[in-house]
Design a protein around this motif. Structure first.
Motif, mmCIF file in Angstrom:
data_model
loop_
_atom_site.group_PDB
_atom_site.id
_atom_site.type_symbol
_atom_site.label_atom_id
_atom_site.label_comp_id
_atom_site.label_asym_id
_atom_site.label_seq_id
_atom_site.Cartn_x
_atom_site.Cartn_y
_atom_site.Cartn_z
ATOM 1 N N TYR A 121 8.493 -2.060 8.671
ATOM 2 C CA TYR A 121 7.129 -2.312 7.652
ATOM 3 C C TYR A 121 6.017 -2.293 8.830
ATOM 4 O O TYR A 121 5.089 -1.720 8.727
ATOM 5 C CB TYR A 121 7.321 -3.142 6.758
ATOM 6 N N ALA A 122 6.513 -2.925 10.139
ATOM 7 C CA ALA A 122 5.663 -2.995 11.130
ATOM 8 C C ALA A 122 5.168 -1.641 11.746
ATOM 9 O O ALA A 122 4.007 -1.217 11.907
ATOM 10 C CB ALA A 122 6.012 -4.005 12.210
ATOM 11 N N THR A 123 6.215 -0.796 11.920
ATOM 12 C CA THR A 123 5.875 0.583 12.418
ATOM 13 C C THR A 123 5.064 1.336 11.137
ATOM 14 O O THR A 123 4.129 1.998 11.550
ATOM 15 C CB THR A 123 7.242 1.271 12.363
ATOM 16 N N LYS A 124 5.416 1.068 9.821
ATOM 17 C CA LYS A 124 4.771 1.902 8.894
ATOM 18 C C LYS A 124 3.141 1.366 8.912
ATOM 19 O O LYS A 124 2.189 2.115 8.920
ATOM 20 C CB LYS A 124 5.154 1.457 7.587
ATOM 21 N N ASN A 163 5.748 7.220 3.552
ATOM 22 C CA ASN A 163 4.390 7.013 3.267
ATOM 23 C C ASN A 163 4.045 7.193 1.704
ATOM 24 O O ASN A 163 2.883 7.326 1.767
ATOM 25 C CB ASN A 163 3.580 7.592 4.281
ATOM 26 N N ASP A 164 4.987 7.047 0.906
ATOM 27 C CA ASP A 164 4.469 7.224 -0.354
ATOM 28 C C ASP A 164 3.708 6.134 -0.801
ATOM 29 O O ASP A 164 3.831 5.049 -0.652
ATOM 30 C CB ASP A 164 5.823 7.465 -1.288
ATOM 31 N N CYS A 165 2.837 6.407 -1.865
ATOM 32 C CA CYS A 165 2.007 5.488 -2.695
ATOM 33 C C CYS A 165 2.954 4.299 -3.414
ATOM 34 O O CYS A 165 3.746 4.565 -4.106
ATOM 35 C CB CYS A 165 1.003 5.986 -3.631
ATOM 36 N N SER A 166 2.871 2.915 -2.747
ATOM 37 C CA SER A 166 3.659 2.015 -3.591
ATOM 38 C C SER A 166 3.635 1.989 -5.040
ATOM 39 O O SER A 166 4.348 2.033 -5.860
ATOM 40 C CB SER A 166 3.675 0.773 -2.975
ATOM 41 N N ASP A 222 0.845 -1.079 0.104
ATOM 42 C CA ASP A 222 -0.008 0.061 0.249
ATOM 43 C C ASP A 222 0.748 1.337 0.059
ATOM 44 O O ASP A 222 0.907 2.180 -0.971
ATOM 45 C CB ASP A 222 -1.006 0.225 1.151
ATOM 46 N N LYS A 223 1.767 1.406 0.951
ATOM 47 C CA LYS A 223 2.608 2.441 1.063
ATOM 48 C C LYS A 223 3.984 1.796 1.619
ATOM 49 O O LYS A 223 4.162 0.887 2.031
ATOM 50 C CB LYS A 223 2.186 3.683 2.232
ATOM 51 N N THR A 224 5.066 2.958 1.443
ATOM 52 C CA THR A 224 6.396 2.560 1.726
ATOM 53 C C THR A 224 6.782 3.514 2.787
ATOM 54 O O THR A 224 6.571 4.724 2.769
ATOM 55 C CB THR A 224 7.198 2.774 0.363
ATOM 56 N N PHE A 225 7.851 2.755 3.581
ATOM 57 C CA PHE A 225 8.311 3.896 4.619
ATOM 58 C C PHE A 225 9.828 4.242 4.268
ATOM 59 O O PHE A 225 10.246 3.879 3.248
ATOM 60 C CB PHE A 225 8.717 2.914 5.970
ATOM 61 N N PRO A 226 10.163 5.320 4.963
ATOM 62 C CA PRO A 226 9.540 6.273 5.807
ATOM 63 C C PRO A 226 8.645 7.257 5.108
ATOM 64 O O PRO A 226 8.656 8.195 6.208
ATOM 65 C CB PRO A 226 10.912 6.562 6.409
#
Length: 374
Positions: free
Chosen positions: A286-289, A67-70, A61-65
């Motif tokens: 990724y868990a944090t995200k 939060n851009d749209c994958s 869905d998103k990427t860290f850090p």
């Protein structure tokens, strides 16, 4: 034919050298490698074993850090790869042999049939709407259904449908052929066979990606027994707007919105008994995200708790993101190793026992537990 003239143009390394490169694996790293090589003057064969390029990145869905749209990140690369005259995409293909020496290899490939003619298919999707056979969708990690003839995701390259031979009614029972009947392009070809291809390349770059740990090997955590114990990749498909739940977080046991969600870290990682004594590198982030995205979706009513051995945020930007998750979003981190998960048969609540930092044993109930698989 489309690329033959360009292949000759870029083959300028020398009389005995081949000016082309094979990239094995067409995820985000394979695509970027192919683009960089092609822009540097090499002809690139981009090899992918599945029906479409994009890899796991297309499922996120998103990427860290940031939060851009994958999808927004891979879409430009999909366009560049598909439109670059020095990149030849070979989907449904496996590298089965390599001979020669650096600068002059002969690569032997086997291209498996998709039972749809790539030159004729226009990607209209009528075949899928008419197909009567539904099956669990691997792209959605089994959380949704797809037809026996499918396109993994709307932006898939090649934009050509593929028939799952193991699910297709015609291949399993000898009847149906509905897709062929309704295809105005006459693209369905049940007679396709595997074909062997040999190509000359000067070098091979491996970008094979990874396999996620199979969490059923950690039976004590309840995956496969409790509906609301899911993997991190399944949670990504839940978060995705184009996923099976339209981006709405959902308890699989009852369809309700979860309010208490736990993440269990190091599932299959840093565990000598499983042969994986190494850190998987990405799970903490990724868990944090996912926890941050959950708080953004559900607001203050959501309780997000991450059970971890320790924090492994591998650079300054990641570390800042980690601390932002607690300061700004209230994500809770607990340092411990969860030994098992139990389910309340009446409420389907998932029960986790853990030690607090002061040594007290505590029990908590969660609506959803996400296993951070390595």
């Amino acid at each position: 034919e489309k690329n033959s003239s360009n292949r000759d143009e870029v083959n300028t390394c020398g009389k005995d050298l081949v000016g082309s490169v094979m990239v094995v694996g067409a995820g985000i790293s394979g695509m970027q490698s192919a683009i960089d090589l092609a822009n540097s003057g090499y002809y690139v064969y981009l090899l992918e074993k599945t029906s479409a390029i994009g890899g796991l990145m297309s499922q996120l869905d998103k990427t860290f850090p940031t939060n851009d749209c994958s999808t927004c990140m891979i879409s430009p690369r999909l366009v560049q790869v598909s439109g670059h005259k020095a990149i030849e995409v070979l989907s449904m293909s496996d590298l089965v042999g390599l001979s020669g020496e650096p600068g002059s290899f002969t690569a032997t490939l086997v291209k498996r049939p998709r039972y749809v003619d790539e030159d004729k298919c226009i990607g209209c999707g009528i075949c899928a709407t008419k197909c009567p056979k539904k099956m669990d969708d691997p792209f959605n990690e089994g959380l949704g259904k797809r037809k026996a003839i499918f396109l993994d995701y709307p932006q898939a390259i090649p934009a050509v449908y593929c028939i799952d031979k193991d699910a297709c009614i015609y291949f399993t029972k000898g009847k149906c052929r509905a897709c062929e009947k309704f295809c105005d392009s006459n693209a369905i070809d049940f007679d396709q066979q595997p074909i062997e291809i040999q190509v000359e390349v000067g070098a091979v770059l491996l970008a094979p990606g990874f396999r996620a740990f199979e969490p059923s090997r950690k039976a004590e955590l309840g995956f496969g027994r409790y509906a609301d114990v899911i993997t991190s990749v399944q949670f990504e498909r839940m978060l995705a707007a184009a996923g099976p739940f339209g981006g709405h977080l959902t308890r699989l046991s009852n369809g309700e919105k979860p309010k208490n969600i736990a993440w269990i870290q190091c599932v299959g990682s840093r565990d000598c008994s499983l042969g994986n004594d190494y850190c998987s590198y990405v799970c903490c982030m990724y868990a944090t995200k996912e926890a941050v995205l959950t708080k953004q979706r559900l607001g203050e009513e959501a309780h997000c708790q991450i059970f971890m051995m320790d924090e492994r945020a591998f650079n300054k930007e990641f570390n800042a993101y980690f601390h932002q998750s607690t300061a700004e979003y209230g994500v809770e981190y607990t340092r411990c190793r969860i030994s098992d998960i139990k389910e309340d048969a009446k409420t389907n609540d998932l029960i986790v026992q853990y030690l607090e930092p002061n040594g007290d044993l505590k029990e908590a109930r969660f609506d959803l537990v996400v296993l951070s698989v390595g």
